[in-house]
Write a protein that holds these residues in place. Structure first.
Motif, PDB file in Angstrom:
ATOM      1  N   SER A 145       0.801  -1.092  -0.068  1.00 51.99           N
ATOM      2  CA  SER A 145      -0.043   0.076   0.181  1.00 51.99           C
ATOM      3  C   SER A 145       0.834   1.190   0.189  1.00 51.99           C
ATOM      4  N   ASN A 146       2.014   1.126   0.811  1.00 53.88           N
ATOM      5  CA  ASN A 146       2.793   2.259   0.906  1.00 53.88           C
ATOM      6  C   ASN A 146       3.817   2.575  -0.397  1.00 53.88           C
ATOM      7  N   ARG A 147       4.231   1.304  -0.599  1.00 51.55           N
ATOM      8  CA  ARG A 147       5.395   1.437  -1.757  1.00 51.55           C
ATOM      9  C   ARG A 147       4.661   1.711  -3.450  1.00 51.55           C
ATOM     10  N   THR A 148       3.480   1.209  -3.421  1.00 49.97           N
ATOM     11  CA  THR A 148       2.772   1.550  -4.786  1.00 49.97           C
ATOM     12  C   THR A 148       2.172   2.958  -4.728  1.00 49.97           C
ATOM     13  N   ARG A 149       1.629   3.311  -3.441  1.00 52.41           N
ATOM     14  CA  ARG A 149       0.947   4.673  -3.144  1.00 52.41           C
ATOM     15  C   ARG A 149      -0.489   4.215  -3.316  1.00 52.41           C
ATOM     16  N   ILE A 150      -1.031   2.910  -3.490  1.00 56.03           N
ATOM     17  CA  ILE A 150      -2.439   2.726  -3.608  1.00 56.03           C
ATOM     18  C   ILE A 150      -3.071   3.567  -2.186  1.00 56.03           C
ATOM     19  N   ALA A 151      -2.234   3.145  -1.143  1.00 56.28           N
ATOM     20  CA  ALA A 151      -3.073   3.728   0.201  1.00 56.28           C
ATOM     21  C   ALA A 151      -1.927   3.887   1.251  1.00 56.28           C
ATOM     22  N   PRO A 152      -1.259   5.038   0.994  1.00 56.60           N
ATOM     23  CA  PRO A 152      -0.049   5.334   2.014  1.00 56.60           C
ATOM     24  C   PRO A 152      -0.387   5.707   3.449  1.00 56.60           C
ATOM     25  N   GLY A 153       0.047   5.331   4.352  1.00 61.50           N
ATOM     26  CA  GLY A 153      -0.284   5.475   5.614  1.00 61.50           C
ATOM     27  C   GLY A 153       0.892   5.207   6.734  1.00 61.50           C
ATOM     28  N   ARG A 154       1.039   5.696   7.578  1.00 60.42           N
ATOM     29  CA  ARG A 154       2.302   5.390   8.560  1.00 60.42           C
ATOM     30  C   ARG A 154       2.109   4.646   9.415  1.00 60.42           C
ATOM     31  N   ASN A 155       0.790   4.029   9.669  1.00 55.12           N
ATOM     32  CA  ASN A 155       0.626   2.724  10.549  1.00 55.12           C
ATOM     33  C   ASN A 155      -0.510   1.933  10.107  1.00 55.12           C
ATOM     34  N   VAL A 156      -0.714   0.780  10.433  1.00 56.68           N
ATOM     35  CA  VAL A 156      -1.484  -0.179  10.024  1.00 56.68           C
ATOM     36  C   VAL A 156      -2.977   0.264   9.856  1.00 56.68           C
ATOM     37  N   LEU A 157      -3.419   0.907  11.160  1.00 56.97           N
ATOM     38  CA  LEU A 157      -4.766   1.583  10.947  1.00 56.97           C
ATOM     39  C   LEU A 157      -4.967   2.513  10.022  1.00 56.97           C
ATOM     40  N   GLU A 158      -4.063   3.316  10.014  1.00 55.20           N
ATOM     41  CA  GLU A 158      -4.225   4.410   8.530  1.00 55.20           C
ATOM     42  C   GLU A 158      -4.381   3.606   7.398  1.00 55.20           C
ATOM     43  N   VAL A 159      -3.617   2.931   7.216  1.00 62.51           N
ATOM     44  CA  VAL A 159      -3.425   1.974   5.703  1.00 62.51           C
ATOM     45  C   VAL A 159      -4.887   1.342   5.658  1.00 62.51           C
ATOM     46  N   GLU A 160      -5.368   0.662   6.822  1.00 64.03           N
ATOM     47  CA  GLU A 160      -6.683   0.006   6.704  1.00 64.03           C
ATOM     48  C   GLU A 160      -7.773   0.940   6.038  1.00 64.03           C
TER      49      GLU A 160
END
Length: 212
Positions: A145-160
């Motif tokens: 999610s972070n590498r591709t920038r599909i859903a970047p976030g600083r932590n697991v919950l933010e990405v979710e």
């Protein structure tokens, strides 16, 4: 990353693998719950080897309780952190019988009240067994999610939360499995296989590699 790119990414994932599922072996909601508890900081392959011996002998809360802690440990001792996992499984079985008539509950709060079941495990069960719009973010999904920038976030919950918001609704039920498989086999931690990647032209990773 814009919405059009995300839609095309998941369209390709769907085209290549229309019916993705977990690589954990299970044949009931209870078996999946136990397998996911055991899979923390362990590989699916390692868990499957252990449960292939355990489940034919005990695949209900009552049967695992009958094994007792020492008996259960014998079956799962090849899995990392097995002593603490065995205690959690035994206590989870007891609570399932006491509170839920031996059945796996279909709501997050009840699942997360079980020992060894955190948000990620609850999401796996809710999504995989009960087909709810839940997104379990493990290390693979967090990385992809972070590498591709599909859903970047600083932590697991933010990405979710971003994945639930950004993944097109028609693909959301299966997105968890596609992203795990992509992270496990293509977008690997040490060196992503960008040259072999189905979504390389859509991914926004700045340090793409060749497969050399």
């Amino acid at each position: 990353m814009n919405a059009a790119k995300r839609r095309e990414i998941f369209r390709r994932f769907h085209e290549d693998n229309p019916n993705p599922t977990t690589e954990l072996a299970y044949s009931s909601p209870f078996e999946l719950l136990i397998a996911v508890i055991l899979s923390a900081q362990a590989t699916d392959v390692g868990v499957n080897k252990a449960t292939a011996k355990l489940f034919p002998v005990a695949n209900t809360p009552e049967a695992i309780l009958a094994l007792g802690l020492d008996g259960l440990c014998e079956y799962i001792k090849t899995i990392g952190l097995y002593p603490s996992k065995a205690k959690n499984v035994i206590e989870t079985c007891r609570l399932l019988i006491e509170r839920h008539q031996g059945q796996v509950p279909e709501d997050r709060e009840a699942l997360e009240a079980l020992p060894g079941v955190g948000r990620k495990t609850a999401n796996v069960v809710l999504n995989t067994v009960f087909r709810q719009y839940a997104m379990a973010v493990d290390t693979h999904i967090f990385r992809v999610s972070n590498r591709t920038r599909i859903a970047p976030g600083r932590n697991v919950l933010e990405v979710e939360r971003k994945l639930v918001k950004f993944v097109p609704r028609q693909y959301l039920l299966d997105a968890h499995h596609w992203l795990i498989l992509h992270g496990r086999y293509v977008c690997k931690a040490r060196k992503p296989l960008c040259g072999s990647c189905r979504i390389e032209d859509l991914c926004e990773y700045k340090h793409k590699t060749s497969d050399d």
